[in-house]
Design a protein around this motif. Structure first.
Motif, PDB file in Angstrom:
ATOM      1  N   PHE C 218      42.629  46.990  42.923  1.00  0.00           N
ATOM      2  CA  PHE C 218      43.154  48.361  43.047  1.00  0.00           C
ATOM      3  C   PHE C 218      42.104  49.384  42.583  1.00  0.00           C
ATOM      4  O   PHE C 218      41.973  50.458  43.171  1.00  0.00           O
ATOM      5  N   ILE C 219      41.367  49.032  41.528  1.00  0.00           N
ATOM      6  CA  ILE C 219      40.330  49.949  41.036  1.00  0.00           C
ATOM      7  C   ILE C 219      39.238  50.111  42.083  1.00  0.00           C
ATOM      8  O   ILE C 219      38.760  51.207  42.347  1.00  0.00           O
ATOM      9  N   CYS C 220      38.876  48.991  42.716  1.00  0.00           N
ATOM     10  CA  CYS C 220      37.860  49.031  43.765  1.00  0.00           C
ATOM     11  C   CYS C 220      38.284  49.995  44.867  1.00  0.00           C
ATOM     12  O   CYS C 220      37.508  50.843  45.310  1.00  0.00           O
ATOM     13  N   ALA C 221      39.552  49.895  45.285  1.00  0.00           N
ATOM     14  CA  ALA C 221      40.060  50.772  46.343  1.00  0.00           C
ATOM     15  C   ALA C 221      39.996  52.224  45.901  1.00  0.00           C
ATOM     16  O   ALA C 221      39.497  53.090  46.634  1.00  0.00           O
ATOM     17  N   SER C 222      40.486  52.516  44.708  1.00  0.00           N
ATOM     18  CA  SER C 222      40.527  53.912  44.313  1.00  0.00           C
ATOM     19  C   SER C 222      39.118  54.433  44.020  1.00  0.00           C
ATOM     20  O   SER C 222      38.844  55.615  44.210  1.00  0.00           O
ATOM     21  N   ALA C 223      38.190  53.550  43.611  1.00  0.00           N
ATOM     22  CA  ALA C 223      36.817  53.994  43.349  1.00  0.00           C
ATOM     23  C   ALA C 223      36.144  54.487  44.628  1.00  0.00           C
ATOM     24  O   ALA C 223      35.401  55.468  44.604  1.00  0.00           O
ATOM     25  N   MET C 224      36.438  53.812  45.749  1.00  0.00           N
ATOM     26  CA  MET C 224      35.825  54.246  47.005  1.00  0.00           C
ATOM     27  C   MET C 224      36.315  55.639  47.388  1.00  0.00           C
ATOM     28  O   MET C 224      35.561  56.475  47.887  1.00  0.00           O
ATOM     29  N   LEU C 271      40.288  52.610  56.381  1.00  0.00           N
ATOM     30  CA  LEU C 271      40.518  51.204  56.728  1.00  0.00           C
ATOM     31  C   LEU C 271      40.016  50.270  55.626  1.00  0.00           C
ATOM     32  O   LEU C 271      40.671  49.286  55.288  1.00  0.00           O
ATOM     33  N   THR C 272      38.850  50.592  55.073  1.00  0.00           N
ATOM     34  CA  THR C 272      38.297  49.734  54.021  1.00  0.00           C
ATOM     35  C   THR C 272      39.191  49.766  52.784  1.00  0.00           C
ATOM     36  O   THR C 272      39.517  48.723  52.205  1.00  0.00           O
ATOM     37  N   VAL C 273      39.598  50.974  52.384  1.00  0.00           N
ATOM     38  CA  VAL C 273      40.462  51.103  51.209  1.00  0.00           C
ATOM     39  C   VAL C 273      41.792  50.396  51.466  1.00  0.00           C
ATOM     40  O   VAL C 273      42.316  49.688  50.606  1.00  0.00           O
ATOM     41  N   LEU C 274      42.308  50.577  52.687  1.00  0.00           N
ATOM     42  CA  LEU C 274      43.567  49.911  53.046  1.00  0.00           C
ATOM     43  C   LEU C 274      43.422  48.394  52.905  1.00  0.00           C
ATOM     44  O   LEU C 274      44.281  47.721  52.337  1.00  0.00           O
ATOM     45  N   ALA C 275      42.285  47.860  53.410  1.00  0.00           N
ATOM     46  CA  ALA C 275      42.069  46.416  53.323  1.00  0.00           C
ATOM     47  C   ALA C 275      42.093  45.946  51.879  1.00  0.00           C
ATOM     48  O   ALA C 275      42.767  44.977  51.538  1.00  0.00           O
ATOM     49  N   VAL C 276      41.384  46.678  51.016  1.00  0.00           N
ATOM     50  CA  VAL C 276      41.323  46.274  49.608  1.00  0.00           C
ATOM     51  C   VAL C 276      42.709  46.407  48.957  1.00  0.00           C
ATOM     52  O   VAL C 276      43.146  45.543  48.193  1.00  0.00           O
ATOM     53  N   ASN C 277      43.419  47.494  49.279  1.00  0.00           N
ATOM     54  CA  ASN C 277      44.773  47.671  48.732  1.00  0.00           C
ATOM     55  C   ASN C 277      45.705  46.542  49.180  1.00  0.00           C
ATOM     56  O   ASN C 277      46.521  46.052  48.400  1.00  0.00           O
ATOM     57  N   LEU C 278      45.592  46.154  50.461  1.00  0.00           N
ATOM     58  CA  LEU C 278      46.447  45.070  50.964  1.00  0.00           C
ATOM     59  C   LEU C 278      46.137  43.767  50.248  1.00  0.00           C
ATOM     60  O   LEU C 278      47.045  43.013  49.874  1.00  0.00           O
ATOM     61  N   VAL C 279      44.835  43.504  50.035  1.00  0.00           N
ATOM     62  CA  VAL C 279      44.465  42.298  49.298  1.00  0.00           C
ATOM     63  C   VAL C 279      45.071  42.352  47.898  1.00  0.00           C
ATOM     64  O   VAL C 279      45.643  41.369  47.410  1.00  0.00           O
ATOM     65  N   GLY C 280      44.978  43.521  47.256  1.00  0.00           N
ATOM     66  CA  GLY C 280      45.549  43.676  45.918  1.00  0.00           C
ATOM     67  C   GLY C 280      47.054  43.424  45.916  1.00  0.00           C
ATOM     68  O   GLY C 280      47.572  42.657  45.096  1.00  0.00           O
ATOM     69  N   ASP C 281      47.760  44.054  46.870  1.00  0.00           N
ATOM     70  CA  ASP C 281      49.219  43.849  46.967  1.00  0.00           C
ATOM     71  C   ASP C 281      49.544  42.379  47.192  1.00  0.00           C
ATOM     72  O   ASP C 281      50.457  41.822  46.583  1.00  0.00           O
ATOM     73  N   GLY C 282      48.781  41.758  48.103  1.00  0.00           N
ATOM     74  CA  GLY C 282      49.030  40.356  48.431  1.00  0.00           C
ATOM     75  C   GLY C 282      48.808  39.460  47.221  1.00  0.00           C
ATOM     76  O   GLY C 282      49.620  38.587  46.931  1.00  0.00           O
ATOM     77  N   LEU C 283      47.714  39.703  46.491  1.00  0.00           N
ATOM     78  CA  LEU C 283      47.433  38.899  45.304  1.00  0.00           C
ATOM     79  C   LEU C 283      48.517  39.095  44.254  1.00  0.00           C
ATOM     80  O   LEU C 283      48.937  38.157  43.581  1.00  0.00           O
ATOM     81  N   ARG C 284      49.003  40.338  44.133  1.00  0.00           N
ATOM     82  CA  ARG C 284      50.036  40.610  43.135  1.00  0.00           C
ATOM     83  C   ARG C 284      51.312  39.828  43.456  1.00  0.00           C
ATOM     84  O   ARG C 284      51.966  39.294  42.580  1.00  0.00           O
ATOM     85  N   ASP C 285      51.635  39.763  44.768  1.00  0.00           N
ATOM     86  CA  ASP C 285      52.835  39.019  45.146  1.00  0.00           C
ATOM     87  C   ASP C 285      52.693  37.527  44.890  1.00  0.00           C
ATOM     88  O   ASP C 285      53.684  36.831  44.681  1.00  0.00           O
TER      89      ASP C 285
END
Lengths: 338, 312, 295
Positions: C218-224, C271-285
């Motif tokens: 999530f930090i990676c996504a928001s940092a971008m 798109l890049t931020v979305l990808a990272v956010n989706l990975v984060g959401d998926g990992l959290r689940d």
């Protein structure tokens, strides 16, 4: 039973409930039938996971629909099959004609609404009472269930009540609309022993005063012995024995029932007179993922013989009102050794 | 009452830490503070003068005490570029920012709550997936991309809203709202997404509680169940998020103002960055942090409205 | 009748069981898999940018300014006649670099400070007060304040963006450490005389990793996004770096003429931020829900 019963008020007929889990189908309730007659208290007894709570929840259709549940058979209230009823019809019945109280009074009341609001709400919804009348009635209900100073307590929140008082408030809530049927799911399990007795006395008194028929779901045969008229014993989604309370305690037949009785402390016999050691039932409740090929209890049963593992025992009458699902019922009654 | 006093007193260390951070940023960063404050065009004599008048040649704790004393009296220093008091410059810019922030918050809350509640109620269905998907998407776009997209669509192409600028409420309600509509939507989407996600997860948790089962066993309608029994229980975490999310909201507003040329604090920030006007940026940091702390104090005090178990 | 329905259900479950492992995983975690696929695509674009790009990203051509998309210039050209497509591809490198570097820096600082806070009562009080103070400053302003004081470079931008992210990591690490240190296996290790550094390295830190990876994504996504904000506000990477933020900051003045100057870098960033956010959401689940709630 000798006297002719009137028509049952609630009838569960060959109920089957299965739900899909990622690793298989769980047959939580596998063909269970029982009848509840007006004004009586019926006990449903069994270990946790035997399907007794699932049965109770399905009467009010409170089980989460998809992704899980699938039911067949019928649940008839005054002849109307509740499994076919619309959701709107169910809302009319819930809390009005059929009520329910739950195990944990600590979590079953809404913490952010006053007790009065929670009781008045159900009265305004089902009885069409105005706000003022509903609150007056709510205070009367608190008085009826033995809560002192109801005028003040009605304005308080659940966290200001003790555990026993909360369960009394739950009972007041459930009985506010004078329901024909009350389903009490382990109503005393979470309470202290002294409070348990008070709550059972209260339920017993109220059913006599209001004529409400009660289904008492419990794992505690002691509670059943004191207040129920009839008992259904459930094991692994099946009804294994049914009898009037006196009959069941006099002639327990199914090995599982005998096991439950053996696991119950015998407080009447003084210790000096050689009170026996509490027996426990060996083994674990079986997985309900496979269809039954033999008696579900056979792996834990001291009386089991080869046939028990191959044939599913049918429920057979033993005496008037006493039925049991065990191939060796007659042998056991005749005193066969385990 | 005890809690109230404790909670208000707890604000003091937070603000003190903020002051220390802001002070140390200037004094511990690699550059010479006097040079930074004097700006790029200053002569050696100017720098020496600043060093002396600001007491930068004295020991750090003494400087901090002197600076803090000034700040507590409302003196945030003087701008390097304009020579005006920083407090005055911020005060002049505060009105547009307050309007944008307040309306953004209103917009986000009004849409986020129903969306979050609906997503929780329909959990696992396409409605939930749609709402959750939109929320993740809103999280993934920079505010200014949304802003320029809206400008391109609704102003440049359709001509429904002005491209940029700000009209005070005193110039009439309609021009006021027409100028604020796009900034509020573009700045509010991310905050809305945050609130909607939080509302959804809190409501999901509440809907699994025993008292919700009790409420269903009473025969209540879904509407009453959600709005009366579940939402009130979910209120405390939701209000907390509204408060904590203010930091995100303010970040969004600062960028939005720049997109729509709104003469607020955000615009002042950008101008000060270009002018390397550190005293102004320092003042802005202090003021927004104070606002953030104050808003979160208020939301904390609101808990009592929703949860009777909390008594002050 | 119920038996046929149970049979149908069972057949469906059986079909699900027979699916290939990878497909079964994808169907059970669609968010994670979709995010990872999108992220891999973006990584590939960033990695192979020099070969995919049609032009030198810094090559100016005064005669080809603000051109609309064409076969020659896929996304058109910017105000200096540079190819937006090529610049967008190279921008992916900067953004991903900044995102990953910020996430690593914030996570490392968070582990260090959070573990100290979780193990020392005295340090805890002090550290948490400082973190509360840092959280009271909107992240963008803290980064801006820092950037006005230090020389702009990719490294300083990374530090400026990581700094406001640290408090949240510290809070997470601290609360996890407080839970982990009470676990029986830690107490058993202590009882056997294992020394603290070894306990930390062997038992505490490994248990922090899974939730931290989620937090870091999530930090990676928001940092971008923050990198873009800083550039946009004029406090980001030096203007000569072809980052998405700089491209969009330069596009501001000509956005009315050439929307593509902001649209394309914005879209790729999104798109890049979305990808990272989706990975984060998926990992959290995938995680234990009790830990997930702390995120």
């Amino acid at each position: 039973m000798n006297q002719a019963h009137p028509a049952p008020i609630l009838e569960v007929d060959d109920l089957r409930i299965a739900f899909a889990s990622p690793d298989g189908i769980v047959r939580a309730v596998d063909g269970v039938s029982w009848q509840l007659f007006p004004g009586e208290m019926l006990g449903i007894v069994g270990e946790s996971g035997c399907g007794k709570s699932v049965t109770a929840m399905s009467v009010l259709r409170l089980l989460p629909g998809p992704p899980a549940m699938y039911a067949s058979g019928a649940i008839r209230f005054r002849g109307e099959n509740l499994l076919d009823a619309t959701e709107a019809r169910m809302r009319e019945l819930r809390g009005n004609a059929i009520s329910m109280i739950f195990q944990d009074p600590m979590t079953s009341l809404n913490p952010v609404l006053t007790i009065g609001e929670q009781i008045a709400e159900v009265l305004m919804l089902h009885q069409g009472l105005g706000r003022r009348a509903a609150w007056t009635r709510a205070a009367e209900m608190l008085d009826l269930v033995g809560i002192p100073d109801p005028q003040r307590r009605v304005c308080e929140y659940p966290h200001q009540f003790s555990g026993g008082m909360r369960q009394r408030a739950m009972i007041a809530l459930a009985l506010a609309c004078s329901p024909a049927v009350l389903i009490a799911d382990e109503p005393t399990t979470a309470l202290d022993v002294t409070i348990q007795a008070q709550i059972m006395d209260l339920l017993d008194r109220l059913r006599r005063e209001m004529g409400t028929a009660i289904v008492l779901i419990t794992h505690d045969l002691g509670v059943v012995a004191e207040s129920c008229d009839r008992v259904v014993v459930m094991y692994a989604g099946n009804k294994v024995e049914e009898a009037a309370v006196d009959e069941l305690f006099a002639r327990p037949t199914h090995p599982y029932t005998r096991g439950l009785l053996g696991a119950m402390p015998d407080l009447d016999t003084p210790v000096e007179a050689g009170r026996r050691r509490l027996a426990e039932i060996p083994g674990m409740v079986p997985s309900l993922k496979q269809a039954a090929v033999g008696c579900r209890f056979a792996p834990r049963c001291a009386y089991a013989e080869a046939g028990c593992h191959r044939t599913v025992p049918a429920l057979a009458p033993l005496a008037v009102g006493h039925a049991v699902a065990c191939l060796r019922a007659i042998d056991i009654l005749e005193g066969a050794p385990a | 009452m005890n809690y109230l006093i404790k909670r208000i007193l707890a604000v003091i260390p937070v603000l003190a830490v903020v002051a220390v951070i802001v002070f140390l940023l200037l004094h511990l960063s690699p550059g010479d503070p006097a040079v930074i404050i004097a700006g790029d065009t200053a002569s050696a004599a100017d720098i020496e003068h600043i060093r002396h008048t600001l007491g930068l040649d004295r020991p750090l704790p003494e400087q901090f005490a002197g600076w803090l004393g000034q700040v507590l009296q409302g003196n945030l220093g003087v701008s390097v570029f304009t020579g005006l008091p920083v407090a005055e410059m911020i005060a002049q810019r505060v009105e547009p920012t307050l309007w944008v922030s307040a309306l953004t918050m209103l917009f986000a809350v009004v849409f986020a709550l129903p969306m979050g509640i609906l997503a929780a109620w329909k959990a696992g269905t396409w409605v939930d997936r749609l709402i959750s998907g939109l929320a993740v998407a809103a999280f993934s776009l920079p505010v200014f991309v949304i802003g320029y997209g809206l400008v391109y669509g609704f102003s440049t192409t359709l001509g429904w809203f002005p491209v940029q600028g700000f009209k005070s409420l005193s110039e009439g309600f309609v021009p006021f709202i027409r100028h604020l509509a796009l900034p509020v939507v573009s700045g509010g989407l991310i905050y809305m997404a945050l609130l909607a996600r939080m509302t959804r997860s809190t409501m999901l948790e509440v809907l699994g509680e025993d008292y919700i089962r009790t409420a269903r066993a009473k025969g209540l309608s879904s509407r009453r169940l959600l709005l009366r029994h579940a939402l009130k229980n979910a209120a405390v975490p939701i209000v907390t998020t509204i408060g904590l999310g203010i930091a995100m909201l303010l970040s969004g507003v600062i960028v939005t103002e720049s997109v729509f040329a709104i003469p607020g604090i955000g615009r002042l920030t950008v101008d000060s960055i270009l002018r390397r006007d550190y005293p102004v940026i320092q003042g802005i940091v202090l003021v927004t942090a104070a606002a953030y702390v104050a808003i979160n104090l208020v939301t904390d005090l609101l808990y009592g409205l929703f949860d009777p178990r909390i008594r002050y | 009748m119920e038996d046929t329905m149970i049979a149908t259900l069972e057949a469906r479950l059986e079909r699900q069981r027979r699916r290939p492992r990878a497909l079964a995983f994808a169907l059970r975690h669609p968010v994670l898999v979709a995010g990872a696929a999108l992220l891999l695509a973006m990584l590939a674009l960033a990695l192979f940018a020099p070969w995919i790009a049609s032009h030198d990203p810094t090559e100016m051509n005064v005669l080809q300014r603000l051109k609309p998309p064409s076969a020659e210039y896929l996304f058109g050209t910017d105000a200096l006649g540079r190819d937006i497509f090529s610049r967008t591809l190279h921008g992916a490198r900067v953004s991903l670099l900044v995102g990953v570097a910020v996430a690593l820096l914030a996570a490392l600082a968070g582990i260090l400070i959070g573990t100290v806070a979780g193990y020392s009562r005295l340090a805890d009080a002090l550290i948490m007060r400082v973190m509360d103070g840092m959280m009271a400053i909107p992240g963008i302003l803290l980064a801006v304040a820092l950037m006005t004081l230090i020389h702009a470079s990719i490294a300083t931008v990374v530090i400026a963006i990581a700094l406001p992210e640290i408090p949240r990591v510290v809070r997470l690490v601290r609360s996890l450490v407080l839970t982990i240190r009470e676990q029986p296996y830690i107490q058993a290790a202590q009882a056997m005389g294992t020394r603290l550094p070894l306990i930390l390295a062997r038992h505490v830190v490994p248990n922090l990793l899974t939730p931290l990876i989620v937090q870091a994504s999530f930090i990676c996504a928001s940092a971008m996004i923050f990198e873009a904000y800083l550039s946009f506000l004029g406090a980001g990477t030096p203007p000569e770096v072809p980052s998405w933020g700089n491209m969009m900051a330069e596009g501001r003045s000509v956005v009315q003429l050439a929307f593509g100057t902001i649209l394309y870098p914005g879209l790729f960033l999104g798109l890049t931020v979305l990808a990272v956010n989706l990975v984060g959401d998926g990992l959290r689940d995938l995680l234990d829900p009790r830990i997930a709630r702390k995120l």
